[in-house]
Design an enzyme around this catalytic site. Structure first.
Site, PDB file in Angstrom:
ATOM      1  N   ASP A 170       9.180   3.802 -16.875  1.00  0.00           N
ATOM      2  CA  ASP A 170      10.376   3.516 -17.675  1.00  0.00           C
ATOM      3  C   ASP A 170      10.750   4.627 -18.649  1.00  0.00           C
ATOM      4  O   ASP A 170      11.450   4.389 -19.617  1.00  0.00           O
ATOM      5  CB  ASP A 170      10.187   2.201 -18.441  1.00  0.00           C
ATOM      6  CG  ASP A 170      10.016   1.035 -17.487  1.00  0.00           C
ATOM      7  OD1 ASP A 170      10.719   1.031 -16.453  1.00  0.00           O
ATOM      8  OD2 ASP A 170       9.188   0.151 -17.760  1.00  0.00           O
ATOM      9  N   GLY A 178      12.641   7.073 -18.113  1.00  0.00           N
ATOM     10  CA  GLY A 178      14.017   7.544 -17.939  1.00  0.00           C
ATOM     11  C   GLY A 178      14.126   8.843 -17.163  1.00  0.00           C
ATOM     12  O   GLY A 178      15.063   9.618 -17.355  1.00  0.00           O
ATOM     13  N   LYS A 179      13.179   9.048 -16.282  1.00  0.00           N
ATOM     14  CA  LYS A 179      13.144  10.297 -15.531  1.00  0.00           C
ATOM     15  C   LYS A 179      14.349  10.432 -14.592  1.00  0.00           C
ATOM     16  O   LYS A 179      15.022  11.458 -14.573  1.00  0.00           O
ATOM     17  CB  LYS A 179      11.840  10.342 -14.730  1.00  0.00           C
ATOM     18  CG  LYS A 179      11.614  11.596 -13.961  1.00  0.00           C
ATOM     19  CD  LYS A 179      10.169  11.647 -13.520  1.00  0.00           C
ATOM     20  CE  LYS A 179       9.770  10.403 -12.738  1.00  0.00           C
ATOM     21  NZ  LYS A 179      10.404  10.363 -11.421  1.00  0.00           N
ATOM     22  N   ASP A 204      11.553  15.712  -7.664  1.00  0.00           N
ATOM     23  CA  ASP A 204      11.534  14.453  -8.404  1.00  0.00           C
ATOM     24  C   ASP A 204      10.323  13.673  -7.922  1.00  0.00           C
ATOM     25  O   ASP A 204      10.268  13.254  -6.776  1.00  0.00           O
ATOM     26  CB  ASP A 204      12.840  13.716  -8.090  1.00  0.00           C
ATOM     27  CG  ASP A 204      12.924  12.389  -8.803  1.00  0.00           C
ATOM     28  OD1 ASP A 204      12.125  12.154  -9.729  1.00  0.00           O
ATOM     29  OD2 ASP A 204      13.805  11.593  -8.430  1.00  0.00           O
ATOM     30  N   GLY A 221       6.377   8.428 -11.232  1.00  0.00           N
ATOM     31  CA  GLY A 221       5.525   8.327 -12.402  1.00  0.00           C
ATOM     32  C   GLY A 221       4.455   7.279 -12.272  1.00  0.00           C
ATOM     33  O   GLY A 221       3.580   7.160 -13.105  1.00  0.00           O
ATOM     34  N   SER A 261     -27.669   1.261  26.941  1.00  0.00           N
ATOM     35  CA  SER A 261     -27.130   1.894  28.141  1.00  0.00           C
ATOM     36  C   SER A 261     -28.227   2.612  28.930  1.00  0.00           C
ATOM     37  O   SER A 261     -28.032   2.964  30.087  1.00  0.00           O
ATOM     38  CB  SER A 261     -26.033   2.885  27.776  1.00  0.00           C
ATOM     39  OG  SER A 261     -26.562   3.899  26.934  1.00  0.00           O
ATOM     40  N   SER A 318     -23.812   7.814  18.959  1.00  0.00           N
ATOM     41  CA  SER A 318     -22.671   8.659  18.534  1.00  0.00           C
ATOM     42  C   SER A 318     -21.351   8.196  19.144  1.00  0.00           C
ATOM     43  O   SER A 318     -20.796   8.850  20.018  1.00  0.00           O
ATOM     44  CB  SER A 318     -22.941  10.131  18.853  1.00  0.00           C
ATOM     45  OG  SER A 318     -23.438  10.313  20.159  1.00  0.00           O
TER      46      SER A 318
END
Lengths: 641, 300
Positions: free
Chosen positions: A40, A42-43, A116, A119, A477, A547
């Protein structure tokens, strides 16, 4: 219209007159700056105000803006300048900016590119991205609140990314009656903090983005303020810094060979200047030559400087390729394969020690590993925090090692040659950004301890070619069983072997590791390194290891030389593995007692290019081992018996 | 007039990006749409690789509704520079008789442009498509990266864009994925015109003012470029002194009344302008956030 007429008419200079009010040659370079502030502060309003005051808002944009102000606006139907800059639909609805957006405006004195950046606390990533190309940061402070956590956070990130000019825009002065005392207090607070960080240039300006006071016009409400307006400051700031006077660095992007008579090296000068006749060196090869021409389509140049995109030709035909960096012979960049860097982590999946990533530094690309996370940085005060991993939006000082040496400068000396990105090898996403602090050892000073008896000598003595046979496959396996039979066969033939079993290694070397992602990566790394030592000792090294992930196996493969690594996939249907279930693990996994069990609750990524695939369950382990022996003969690992 | 400092900076940045594409991709292509931005883009590519030719072909996606002067200009440019020009037309669309008058701007653009582009990229297996789009054109473009990733089905995900730091570009792709690359991201409309002026870059004459037959529809001045325009009762083309700020399909591109018949006059006009460039584009107005939606679907 015929073609000739079309050409004549379309040629810009065929008609009309010279442009009268075009800028001359002594104007300021483009200023790239970013704006940061809390949600807030105001950027967006401030950027909207700058665009509005510089008359960059067109009538049709203004019209759609007033439509949107009624829909989404937070100014009660008045023109909401913030809506000019909040781009994507989703953002407008949420009322916050969620990404980096770029805006453009210019005054007769200068062109500006505004990054821009949001924030909101969790978006360190975006701010670092925006800051990486900026020379100045505007840090918004709400005059009612003063310097807050966010202010410090943004200042730290700007500083880490190398920004040397900070404008503290103390906004909403209208809401505190333009009180000089408050302004002085906030400025003092901020300057103390900036001095601790080491930000060299700080300017504080009292303003109101909403009303426009001290943005582009001097406010009558602040007679006590004698400094520049925001726009005056932006127009005048000199950010040329050191890149023009720093040593020459030209990373080669592309080699130009239109015919046999021409060989040019194309690139943008990251810093310094170059002229024909300069004695240069190409790193990392360290081959030297002399610049003969600086070729451009507008004619050859006598001098090129930082930022120029040029093509160099050299007196000698030396081998230079993309990624090499051309330096002056007597002022070289560093070459190293281990260095310390600040890393900003940008991925949802944490950065793990030992996991391989792709490191891209300019045009150079190599595999890297984080060898150590030295500490995390608290971006509110730069304090150190111990940590084993970096999460999204964390910044930490890390040691890195790369698989081949890279050419670089320290980031504080040269952002173009000292900054790098990290790329995930599976998703190809950019997951981190780094700023190099210093090399941990210089590649050209450190050599392997030279040994006279080397790998090949040891292999030859044993009448075999040393290699690593990496058995991968599901649990059950038959990997270990087949590897065991194979080792017995080889032993009987008088071969020198060693079998590293995944389970067994966990009882000793890797007993300190659990089953988190970080520990699995470390587990693989250690086994790989042990296997490498075994191969170096001249042994036929058998590794039996589930793995399951391709990235893990690729990592192992890359630690070996060309044909040393043989991936052997034991391809056994999961039904057979599960029916065997020698250790009762499948049953537990099915019952949910074991999490992340390969094949049940965690994927197995089958090899795409294994050197050998064995159909497990199709034949007896002895028959399968025999077929592997035949394969080893084909591969000239062992001679025929 | 000397090239100003900021135009030199922009030119160098664009050349850097064009060379990165050559260095990072296997099969890049330069999207050539014939407009002023494409003209600048091609000019930059010729510079970037001089004395060699650009190491990628040009691709024009022809909707079959372009101004005739554009097509003539395109062929002449490719021939003059000896460049490899690929023209792609969505033949299925042609067979179905798709057009802006019969199917509306949204369907026409989707089928003849967006889908046609996908077809061309897939057919030639291009892994990088270089375009002349600028961030100042439209709000959703302001956030797009210079190397802008597309999924295997050509979609843009604005929430999953790769962070882009310094001038280090990540062009790595998985199979089937592609990259759109925008070397002129940081240029503005005024930069483009000033650059065309100082570099003396040829452009399609439609940008310059002339007497042209136009009709007024929905507040836009549409030029009747061929006999496919279905005139409504009482609608007859009037000769007006007009020019175009952007060029696309002629039925969807509005002209502006302007006396500017040289590039220098255009520069002056833009400096004084109070309406933005895409004003003449019907396709941006279909719905709120319209361009963002199109881009997610694969529009350039």
């Amino acid at each position: 219209m015929n073609e000739a007429a079309a050409r004549a008419k379309a040629s810009p200079k065929a008609a009309g007159r010279e442009i009268q009010n075009a800028p001359g040659g002594d104007e300021m370079p483009i200023l790239r700056f970013l704006t940061c502030g809390s949600v807030d502060d105001g950027k967006s309003t401030l950027i909207g105000r700058l665009l509005y005051d510089c008359q960059l808002i067109h009538e049709d944009t203004l019209e759609s803006l007033s439509n949107e102000s009624r829909h989404f606006g937070t100014t009660g139907g008045d023109l909401d300048l913030a809506l000019l800059v909040d781009g994507l639909q989703a953002e407008r609805e949420q009322g916050i900016t969620i990404d980096v957006a770029y805006r453009y405006f210019s005054t007769p004195r200068r062109k500006f590119i505004v990054a821009d950046t949001p924030g909101h606390e969790q978006y360190t990533r975006n701010m670092a991205t925006g800051a990486s190309r900026c020379d100045l940061a505007i840090i918004l402070v709400d005059a009612r609140k003063g310097v807050v956590t966010q202010t410090r956070r943004h200042s730290c990130i700007a500083h880490l990314l190398g920004i040397e000019h900070v404008v503290v825009a103390i906004n909403k002065m209208d809401l505190i009656g333009f009180d000089a005392g408050s302004f002085v207090e906030i400025e003092k607070d901020y300057r103390e903090f900036a001095a601790e960080l080491g930000i060299p240039n700080v300017t504080a300006i009292p303003l109101s983005a909403l009303t426009g006071d001290n943005v582009s016009t001097r406010s009558e409400n602040t007679p006590w303020y004698e400094g520049p307006t925001l726009l005056e400051k932006l127009e005048a700031v000199d950010v040329s810094g050191a890149t023009a006077t720093s040593p020459l660095r030209m990373p080669v992007q592309w080699v130009c060979r239109p015919d046999l008579d021409f060989r040019g090296y194309a690139g943008t000068l990251a810093s310094g200047t170059v002229s024909p006749g300069d004695h240069i060196v190409a790193l990392p090869s360290a081959r030297t030559s002399t610049v003969t021409r600086i070729v451009t389509s507008d004619g050859d140049l006598e001098l090129a400087s930082a930022g120029d995109a040029v093509m160099l030709t050299l007196a000698d035909e030396i081998d230079i390729s993309r990624g090499d960096i051309i330096c002056l012979k007597n002022d070289r960049a560093e070459v190293a394969d281990q260095f310390a860097a600040d890393i900003v982590w940008m991925s949802e999946r944490p950065l793990l020690k030992g996991r391989p990533y792709i490191l891209r530094c300019g045009q150079q690309s190599t595999i890297c590993q984080i060898s150590d996370i030295r500490h995390k940085i608290n971006v509110e005060n730069l304090d150190h925090i111990a940590s084993r991993q970096l999460e999204l939006n964390d910044i930490g000082l890390c040691n890195l090692s790369v698989s081949k040496p890279i050419v670089f400068d320290q980031y504080q000396d040269n952002r173009a040659t000292g900054g790098f990105i990290l790329i995930d090898r599976l998703t190809n996403e950019t997951v981190g950004a780094g700023m190099i602090r210093y090399s941990l050892r210089r590649a050209h000073n450190v050599h392997w301890q030279a040994v006279d008896i080397h790998k090949q000598a040891r292999s030859t003595q044993k009448h075999q070619r040393a290699c690593c046979i990496w058995f991968t496959g599901l649990s059950g396996s038959g990997k270990s069983t087949i590897a065991n039979v194979l080792e017995k066969r080889l032993y009987a033939q008088g071969r020198h072997t060693y079998l590293l079993d995944g389970d067994n290694v966990r009882h000793g070397l890797n007993r300190d590791l659990g089953f988190t992602d970080a520990d699995r990566v470390e587990n693989i790394r250690r086994v790989t390194e042990v296997a490498r030592l075994m191969v170096d000792a001249g042994l036929i090294t058998l590794v039996s290891f589930i793995s399951p992930f391709r990235a893990e196996r690729r990592f192992a493969r890359e630690r070996f030389e060309g044909e040393e690594f043989l991936e052997l996939y034991v391809d056994t249907p999961i039904e057979i593995c599960e029916s065997r279930d020698a250790k009762g693990l499948y049953a537990k996994a099915r019952a949910g007692e074991i999490k992340n069990f390969t094949g049940i609750s965690s994927p197995y990524e089958a090899p795409e290019s294994a050197e050998l695939i064995i159909k497990g369950g199709s034949k007896s382990p002895e028959e399968l081992a025999d077929s592997i022996v035949e394969f080893l003969v084909e591969q000239k690992i062992i001679d025929e018996i | 007039m000397q090239k100003s400092r900021h135009l030199k900076d922009l030119e160098a940045e664009s050349i850097h990006i064009l060379r990165e594409v050559a260095g990072q991709f296997e099969r890049p292509v330069l999207m050539y749409s014939i407009g002023k931005d494409s003209s600048v883009l091609l000019h930059l590519a010729l510079k970037a690789f001089y004395p060699a030719k650009p190491p990628y072909p040009l691709l024009h996606v022809d909707t079959t509704w372009k101004f005739r002067e554009m097509i003539a200009f395109r062929d002449e440019v490719a021939a003059r520079h000896g460049l490899d020009l690929i023209v792609h037309i969505n033949q299925e669309g042609v067979d179905e008789g798709i057009g802006p008058f019969t199917h509306g701007s949204a369907a026409h653009t989707d089928i003849m442009k967006t889908q046609a582009l996908r077809q061309a990229l897939e057919k030639h297996k291009f892994d990088a498509a270089i375009g002349g789009a600028r961030r100042d054109e439209e709000k959703s473009r302001a956030k797009e990266r210079i190397f802008s990733h597309r999924t295997a089905d050509h979609r843009w995900d604005p929430k999953k864009q790769r962070p882009e730091l310094w001038q280090t570009y990540n062009g790595r792709l998985s199979p089937g994925e592609s990259m759109r690359v925008f070397p002129m991201s940081n240029w503005t409309e005024l930069d483009v015109w000033e650059y065309i002026y100082v570099e003396d870059i040829p452009i399609v004459p439609l940008y310059l003012s002339a007497e042209r037959p136009v009709i007024t529809r929905d507040g836009m001045l549409i030029m009747a470029d061929d006999d496919r325009v279905p005139f409504e009762p009482g609608e007859t083309p009037q000769m007006k002194r007009v020019r175009f700020r952007t060029l696309g399909c002629y039925p969807l591109t509005g002209a502006i009344e302007s006396p500017a018949h040289s590039v220098a006059e255009i520069v002056d006009e833009i400096k004084a302008a109070r309406t933005s460039e895409r004003q003449g584009r019907m396709i941006d107005k279909d719905q709120t956030g319209s361009m963002e939606k199109k881009k997610e679907e694969g529009y350039f």
